[in-house]
Design an enzyme around this catalytic site. Structure first.
Site, PDB file in Angstrom:
ATOM      1  N   LYS A  58      16.059  -5.327   7.420  1.00  0.00           N
ATOM      2  CA  LYS A  58      17.295  -4.903   6.774  1.00  0.00           C
ATOM      3  C   LYS A  58      18.159  -6.123   6.486  1.00  0.00           C
ATOM      4  CE  LYS A  58      19.875  -3.671  10.957  1.00  0.00           C
ATOM      5  NZ  LYS A  58      20.599  -2.607  11.619  1.00  0.00           N
ATOM      6  N   LYS A 117      24.766 -13.494  16.837  1.00  0.00           N
ATOM      7  CA  LYS A 117      26.161 -13.966  16.883  1.00  0.00           C
ATOM      8  C   LYS A 117      26.618 -14.440  15.524  1.00  0.00           C
ATOM      9  CE  LYS A 117      25.755 -18.845  18.174  1.00  0.00           C
ATOM     10  NZ  LYS A 117      26.142 -19.834  19.144  1.00  0.00           N
ATOM     11  N   SER A 126      13.249 -17.926  14.829  1.00  0.00           N
ATOM     12  CA  SER A 126      11.794 -17.999  14.756  1.00  0.00           C
ATOM     13  C   SER A 126      11.147 -16.717  15.268  1.00  0.00           C
ATOM     14  CB  SER A 126      11.280 -19.166  15.598  1.00  0.00           C
ATOM     15  OG  SER A 126      11.676 -20.387  15.037  1.00  0.00           O
ATOM     16  N   HIS A 147       0.851  -1.189   0.000  1.00  0.00           N
ATOM     17  CA  HIS A 147       0.000   0.000   0.000  1.00  0.00           C
ATOM     18  C   HIS A 147       0.886   1.239   0.000  1.00  0.00           C
ATOM     19  CE1 HIS A 147      -3.720  -2.195   0.737  1.00  0.00           C
ATOM     20  NE2 HIS A 147      -3.030  -2.941   1.583  1.00  0.00           N
TER      21      HIS A 147
END
Length: 185
Positions: A163, A180, A157, A107
């Protein structure tokens, strides 16, 4: 009980080998859209075959002039892929149950343009998603537009990835943050 479907597709869908779809799946390809499916693709969809995905059916949508490319030896459960430009998934990728991958805001960010269907979606920002080889994306993660996931990386999860992340790293959270480095022996 479930059915395994082996199929040959039309001109908008190309395969390089075996494709296994288990359960109901929705595939929509709009004008000039393309779907490329690599060898040994496995998609589990609905039917409670994966308890983590509950009974959600998988969905693949390729909009006008867009494409989705899925590499070899890829496994997905109860996923939703929606490309307005391009989604590219590498080889040996695992995508957990109930994950969403979409390369657009869907949208407009401008409230005036959102008011009318004729000006809303066409003004949404889009940018391709690239998932490199050997990536694992955990259950119920969301991968947003413009994201690249580097080789061998893991998305925990429930993460929301907004990014790009480099190769050999674990990221998680909402929004996802670095956890990590992965040290492969």
């Amino acid at each position: 009980m479930y059915n395994i479907l082996f199929c040959r597709f039309n001109k908008r869908i190309e395969t390089t080998g075996k494709v296994r779809l288990v359960g109901p799946i929705s595939i929509q390809i709009k004008k000039n859209g393309k779907l490329f499916l690599g060898d040994d693709l496995r998609v589990v969809s609905g039917l409670m075959l994966n308890p983590l995905g509950r009974n959600i059916s998988s969905s693949i949508r390729v909009d006008k002039d867009a494409q989705i490319t899925i590499g070899n030896n890829v496994g997905m459960s109860n996923v939703s892929l929606w490309a307005k430009t391009n989604i590219r998934i590498g080889n040996n990728v695992k995508i957990g149950a109930d994950c969403l991958l979409f390369d657009s805001d869907m949208h407009s960010l401008d409230f005036v343009k959102r008011r009318k269907p004729s000006t809303d979606a066409i003004n949404a920002k889009s940018s391709e998603i690239i998932i490199e080889d050997d990536v694992f994306i955990g259950t119920r993660s969301i991968i947003s537009k413009g994201v690249t996931i580097g080789k061998r990386s893991i998305v925990a999860s429930g993460s929301v990835l907004v990014k790009s992340i480099p190769q050999d790293e674990i990221w998680g959270g909402n929004p996802a943050k670095f956890i990590k480095k992965i040290i492969n022996d």
